[in-house]
Scaffold this active site. Structure first.
Site, short mmCIF file in Angstrom:
data_model
loop_
_atom_site.label_atom_id
_atom_site.label_comp_id
_atom_site.label_asym_id
_atom_site.label_seq_id
_atom_site.Cartn_x
_atom_site.Cartn_y
_atom_site.Cartn_z
N GLU A 1 57.29 -17.83 26.16
CA GLU A 1 56.42 -17.51 25.02
C GLU A 1 56.63 -16.08 24.55
OE1 GLU A 1 52.73 -16.10 22.97
OE2 GLU A 1 53.67 -15.34 24.80
N ASP B 1 55.51 -17.22 31.58
CA ASP B 1 56.26 -15.96 31.59
C ASP B 1 55.33 -14.79 31.28
OD1 ASP B 1 55.99 -17.08 28.99
OD2 ASP B 1 57.48 -15.66 28.23
#
Length: 332
Positions: free
Chosen positions: A96, A3
């Site tokens: 994350e 991400d």
């Protein structure tokens, strides 16, 4: 991690390469200027090829650069059998950037003894200290009444929320702190006359100091409940993650090995505390000691993000060398 940050647009990313950077200003397609007077790190990359965007989005090098380097390491090891290595496990995580990347990571099934995350920062950076973290929500119950007849009756929850925030230490905000200095950060405020909500994140490398910051929030709530009545302020605090230094100190060979490799490749070792969180912290406390190595990237989470192609090559070389060193240790 797969991400990218939600802090800037990340759709329809358009990149370009600044070949043989000359040390001057870089004007992005949208007109935004990357100047070494503002972004001093650019001065370290004269002669390098820099990857930037058109200025409308972030680059996403955090952590696409890390993924590219890990996969290139794998390619190097697979195509050069003379490079010795032990069993290597590779993992990519989602989420994350919102602190959830390792929540469902099955360390036992992954089957590694030690690991490194490869996530952000210049080549040579090693991070094994991160914040202890907590989140706090303050809800405020007010009393709404027509302002024409409000005297001695109205309790404006929005104003009470502002009063709560005014009781917190002003110099423990992010804009006044650096390095090992923690903070209490107001991340959101919603309010009407009858109700309001404050959202905070609380950070400190030192666990006792984190608890002290949590106590400051509790003291403010207790004082104002005494002033305005019980139940006016409700405080909820939840811990988020811990400083992985307490795990890494017993596995410091991970830091020593990475440091030796960086120096062998002509880099300067930078061991710095991370002023944030990392999947590595979660993984360390799950039983997988996991410091972080830099990727050659700068200005993450914003439109001024850039990565040096040559620094990425050095990061790949470092990963390969680390694998070789641990293979030799296994054989010995």
């Amino acid at each position: 991690h797969m991400d990218v940050s939600p802090d800037a647009p990340s759709v329809d990313i358009k990149t370009r390469i600044i070949k043989n950077y000359d040390g001057g200003d870089i004007t992005l397609d949208c007109g935004t200027v990357l100047s070494p007077k503002v972004f001093e790190s650019l001065q370290n990359y004269i002669g390098d090829d820099l990857i930037v965007t058109d200025g409308m989005t972030l680059l996403g090098g955090d952590d696409k650069a890390g993924i590219a380097e890990i996969l290139t390491m794998a390619e190097e090891l697979l195509t050069h059998p003379e490079l010795k290595h032990g069993t290597i496990k590779i993992g990519f995580t989602p989420d994350e950037e919102i602190g959830r990347g390792a929540d469902l990571f099955d360390v036992k099934r992954f089957g590694a003894d030690y690991a490194y995350t490869v996530d952000g920062g210049p080549f040579g950076e090693i991070v094994y200290e991160n914040f202890n973290a907590a989140a706090a929500t303050v809800t405020v119950a007010g009393v709404g009444i027509h302002p024409g007849s409000a005297k001695n009756k109205m309790r404006n929850a929005s104003l009470l929320a502002m009063e709560f925030n005014s009781l917190l230490p002003p110099f423990e905000r992010p804009e006044h702190t650096e390095k090992y200095e923690g903070f209490i950060h107001l991340t959101g405020i919603e309010g009407r006359v009858e109700n309001a909500k404050l959202s905070y994140i609380i950070r400190d490398h030192n666990r006792e100091k984190l608890e002290s910051k949590k106590n400051a929030l509790q003291s403010a709530a207790d004082y104002l409940n005494g002033k305005y009545g019980a139940g006016t302020f409700t405080l909820n605090i939840t811990d988020s993650y811990q400083n992985m230094a307490v795990v890494i100190k017993d596995n410091y060979h991970l830091v020593e090995t990475a440091s030796r490799v960086i120096e062998q490749l002509g880099g300067k070792v930078r061991i710095e505390p991370m002023r944030g969180g990392t999947d590595g912290a979660m993984l360390s406390f799950k039983g997988l000691p996991c410091p972080n190595l830099g990727t050659g990237g700068h200005n993450a989470h914003g439109r001024a993000e850039y990565v040096s192609a040559q620094a990425m090559d050095k990061c790949v070389a470092a990963l390969v060398k680390v694998c070789e060193i641990y293979a030799n240790n296994l054989r010995s």
